[in-house]
Design a protein around this motif. Sequence first.
Motif, PDB file in Angstrom:
ATOM      1  N   ILE A  74      67.287  57.692 -91.603  1.00  0.00           N
ATOM      2  CA  ILE A  74      65.948  57.482 -91.065  1.00  0.00           C
ATOM      3  C   ILE A  74      65.511  56.045 -91.325  1.00  0.00           C
ATOM      4  CG2 ILE A  74      63.520  58.179 -91.260  1.00  0.00           C
ATOM      5  CD1 ILE A  74      64.569  60.905 -92.339  1.00  0.00           C
ATOM      6  N   VAL A  75      64.957  55.416 -90.305  1.00  0.00           N
ATOM      7  CA  VAL A  75      64.288  54.129 -90.485  1.00  0.00           C
ATOM      8  C   VAL A  75      62.856  54.462 -90.895  1.00  0.00           C
ATOM      9  CG1 VAL A  75      63.510  52.020 -89.365  1.00  0.00           C
ATOM     10  CG2 VAL A  75      65.750  52.986 -88.791  1.00  0.00           C
ATOM     11  N   LEU A  76      62.468  54.001 -92.064  1.00  0.00           N
ATOM     12  CA  LEU A  76      61.180  54.386 -92.638  1.00  0.00           C
ATOM     13  C   LEU A  76      60.265  53.168 -92.758  1.00  0.00           C
ATOM     14  CD1 LEU A  76      59.734  56.873 -93.777  1.00  0.00           C
ATOM     15  CD2 LEU A  76      60.721  56.326 -96.003  1.00  0.00           C
ATOM     16  N   ASP A  77      59.175  53.173 -92.008  1.00  0.00           N
ATOM     17  CA  ASP A  77      58.227  52.046 -92.004  1.00  0.00           C
ATOM     18  C   ASP A  77      57.597  51.788 -93.364  1.00  0.00           C
ATOM     19  OD1 ASP A  77      58.674  51.447 -89.349  1.00  0.00           O
ATOM     20  OD2 ASP A  77      57.029  52.700 -88.628  1.00  0.00           O
ATOM     21  N   ASP A  78      57.660  52.755 -94.268  1.00  0.00           N
ATOM     22  CA  ASP A  78      57.068  52.604 -95.603  1.00  0.00           C
ATOM     23  C   ASP A  78      58.026  51.985 -96.610  1.00  0.00           C
ATOM     24  OD1 ASP A  78      54.290  53.874 -95.483  1.00  0.00           O
ATOM     25  OD2 ASP A  78      55.544  55.379 -94.502  1.00  0.00           O
ATOM     26  N   LEU A  79      59.076  51.319 -96.128  1.00  0.00           N
ATOM     27  CA  LEU A  79      60.031  50.657 -97.020  1.00  0.00           C
ATOM     28  C   LEU A  79      60.081  49.148 -96.797  1.00  0.00           C
ATOM     29  CD1 LEU A  79      63.029  53.185 -96.949  1.00  0.00           C
ATOM     30  CD2 LEU A  79      61.324  52.859 -98.762  1.00  0.00           C
ATOM     31  N   THR A  80      58.952  48.551 -96.469  1.00  0.00           N
ATOM     32  CA  THR A  80      58.874  47.104 -96.276  1.00  0.00           C
ATOM     33  C   THR A  80      58.492  46.423 -97.592  1.00  0.00           C
ATOM     34  OG1 THR A  80      56.574  47.180 -95.571  1.00  0.00           O
ATOM     35  CG2 THR A  80      58.254  47.400 -93.842  1.00  0.00           C
ATOM     36  N   PRO A  81      58.645  45.102 -97.691  1.00  0.00           N
ATOM     37  CA  PRO A  81      58.369  44.425 -98.968  1.00  0.00           C
ATOM     38  C   PRO A  81      56.983  44.709 -99.544  1.00  0.00           C
ATOM     39  CG  PRO A  81      59.449  42.917 -97.464  1.00  0.00           C
ATOM     40  CD  PRO A  81      59.137  44.159 -96.676  1.00  0.00           C
ATOM     41  N   SER A  82      55.978  44.836 -98.685  1.00  0.00           N
ATOM     42  CA  SER A  82      54.611  45.015 -99.196  1.00  0.00           C
ATOM     43  C   SER A  82      54.139  46.472 -99.140  1.00  0.00           C
ATOM     44  CB  SER A  82      53.648  44.131 -98.402  1.00  0.00           C
ATOM     45  OG  SER A  82      53.683  44.495 -97.033  1.00  0.00           O
ATOM     46  N   SER A  83      55.043  47.407 -98.920  1.00  0.00           N
ATOM     47  CA  SER A  83      54.654  48.821 -98.876  1.00  0.00           C
ATOM     48  C   SER A  83      54.181  49.303-100.237  1.00  0.00           C
ATOM     49  CB  SER A  83      55.844  49.686 -98.428  1.00  0.00           C
ATOM     50  OG  SER A  83      56.173  49.439 -97.090  1.00  0.00           O
ATOM     51  N   ASP A  84      53.419  50.365-100.228  1.00  0.00           N
ATOM     52  CA  ASP A  84      52.924  50.974-101.458  1.00  0.00           C
ATOM     53  C   ASP A  84      54.072  51.717-102.157  1.00  0.00           C
ATOM     54  OD1 ASP A  84      50.696  51.968-103.231  1.00  0.00           O
ATOM     55  OD2 ASP A  84      51.501  53.868-102.489  1.00  0.00           O
ATOM     56  N   PRO A  85      54.412  51.346-103.396  1.00  0.00           N
ATOM     57  CA  PRO A  85      55.561  51.961-104.070  1.00  0.00           C
ATOM     58  C   PRO A  85      55.386  53.446-104.349  1.00  0.00           C
ATOM     59  CG  PRO A  85      54.479  50.371-105.512  1.00  0.00           C
ATOM     60  CD  PRO A  85      53.826  50.271-104.181  1.00  0.00           C
ATOM     61  N   SER A  86      54.173  53.872-104.629  1.00  0.00           N
ATOM     62  CA  SER A  86      53.931  55.290-104.875  1.00  0.00           C
ATOM     63  C   SER A  86      54.203  56.104-103.609  1.00  0.00           C
ATOM     64  CB  SER A  86      52.495  55.499-105.351  1.00  0.00           C
ATOM     65  OG  SER A  86      52.227  56.871-105.547  1.00  0.00           O
ATOM     66  N   THR A  87      53.705  55.615-102.481  1.00  0.00           N
ATOM     67  CA  THR A  87      53.954  56.281-101.196  1.00  0.00           C
ATOM     68  C   THR A  87      55.443  56.283-100.873  1.00  0.00           C
ATOM     69  OG1 THR A  87      51.780  55.632-100.379  1.00  0.00           O
ATOM     70  CG2 THR A  87      53.422  56.224 -98.716  1.00  0.00           C
ATOM     71  N   ALA A  88      56.106  55.147-101.063  1.00  0.00           N
ATOM     72  CA  ALA A  88      57.536  55.050-100.772  1.00  0.00           C
ATOM     73  C   ALA A  88      58.342  56.021-101.635  1.00  0.00           C
ATOM     74  CB  ALA A  88      58.023  53.614-100.977  1.00  0.00           C
ATOM     75  N   ALA A  89      58.018  56.104-102.912  1.00  0.00           N
ATOM     76  CA  ALA A  89      58.718  57.028-103.812  1.00  0.00           C
ATOM     77  C   ALA A  89      58.456  58.476-103.406  1.00  0.00           C
ATOM     78  CB  ALA A  89      58.286  56.784-105.255  1.00  0.00           C
ATOM     79  N   ASP A  90      57.197  58.803-103.129  1.00  0.00           N
ATOM     80  CA  ASP A  90      56.853  60.172-102.724  1.00  0.00           C
ATOM     81  C   ASP A  90      57.547  60.562-101.429  1.00  0.00           C
ATOM     82  OD1 ASP A  90      55.226  60.390-104.945  1.00  0.00           O
ATOM     83  OD2 ASP A  90      53.338  60.153-103.838  1.00  0.00           O
ATOM     84  N   LEU A  91      57.568  59.657-100.450  1.00  0.00           N
ATOM     85  CA  LEU A  91      58.241  59.946 -99.177  1.00  0.00           C
ATOM     86  C   LEU A  91      59.741  60.117 -99.377  1.00  0.00           C
ATOM     87  CD1 LEU A  91      56.376  57.592 -96.706  1.00  0.00           C
ATOM     88  CD2 LEU A  91      56.429  60.096 -96.637  1.00  0.00           C
ATOM     89  N   THR A  92      60.337  59.288-100.206  1.00  0.00           N
ATOM     90  CA  THR A  92      61.768  59.400-100.485  1.00  0.00           C
ATOM     91  C   THR A  92      62.091  60.775-101.054  1.00  0.00           C
ATOM     92  OG1 THR A  92      62.006  57.017-100.815  1.00  0.00           O
ATOM     93  CG2 THR A  92      63.684  58.431-101.828  1.00  0.00           C
ATOM     94  N   LEU A  93      61.316  61.211-102.035  1.00  0.00           N
ATOM     95  CA  LEU A  93      61.559  62.522-102.644  1.00  0.00           C
ATOM     96  C   LEU A  93      61.271  63.659-101.665  1.00  0.00           C
ATOM     97  CD1 LEU A  93      60.128  61.922-106.231  1.00  0.00           C
ATOM     98  CD2 LEU A  93      62.520  61.810-105.461  1.00  0.00           C
TER      99      LEU A  93
END
Length: 156
Positions: A74-93
Amino acid sequence: MQLFLMRHGEASYLAHSDRERTLTDTGRYHTGEVSNWLAKSVTEFDLVLVSPYLRAQQSWQEVSKHFPEPRKWIVLDDLTPSSDPSTAADLTLAYAEQYKADNVLVIAHMPLLGYMVSELVRGVEPPLFATSGLALIDKHGEQCSLMWQHTPHSIS
């Protein structure tokens, strides 16, 4: 679950925007070297999540040469340099759970990856990731542990 976090390979600064930066020859080489090293201990990825930025996409192209096609990527828009890390971690899990993934690869950027590590592993300061750098987080239940972190130079 084993969660592999990887920073894209070295990228050129000659681009119209940060999003369009391409891998250098060195970036391709180091990403390939790290992937070859990883393929000695990991046979496949169930899920791959990749930043939409070109250099991350190109890094995935290099990594994918060393592994069979994942069940899902999946290409995930929440994985950019300035993305929110909490959101990125939660989405990954959440994606890992949705696809019942045991081996997950995330290809993204600094500073996001460092902050994702500290979101996932209690008490760990955000580590720096070298280009083509890779870290393994082992997740059992609610407990996450940072098992190792490598750079292209530390595996040679």
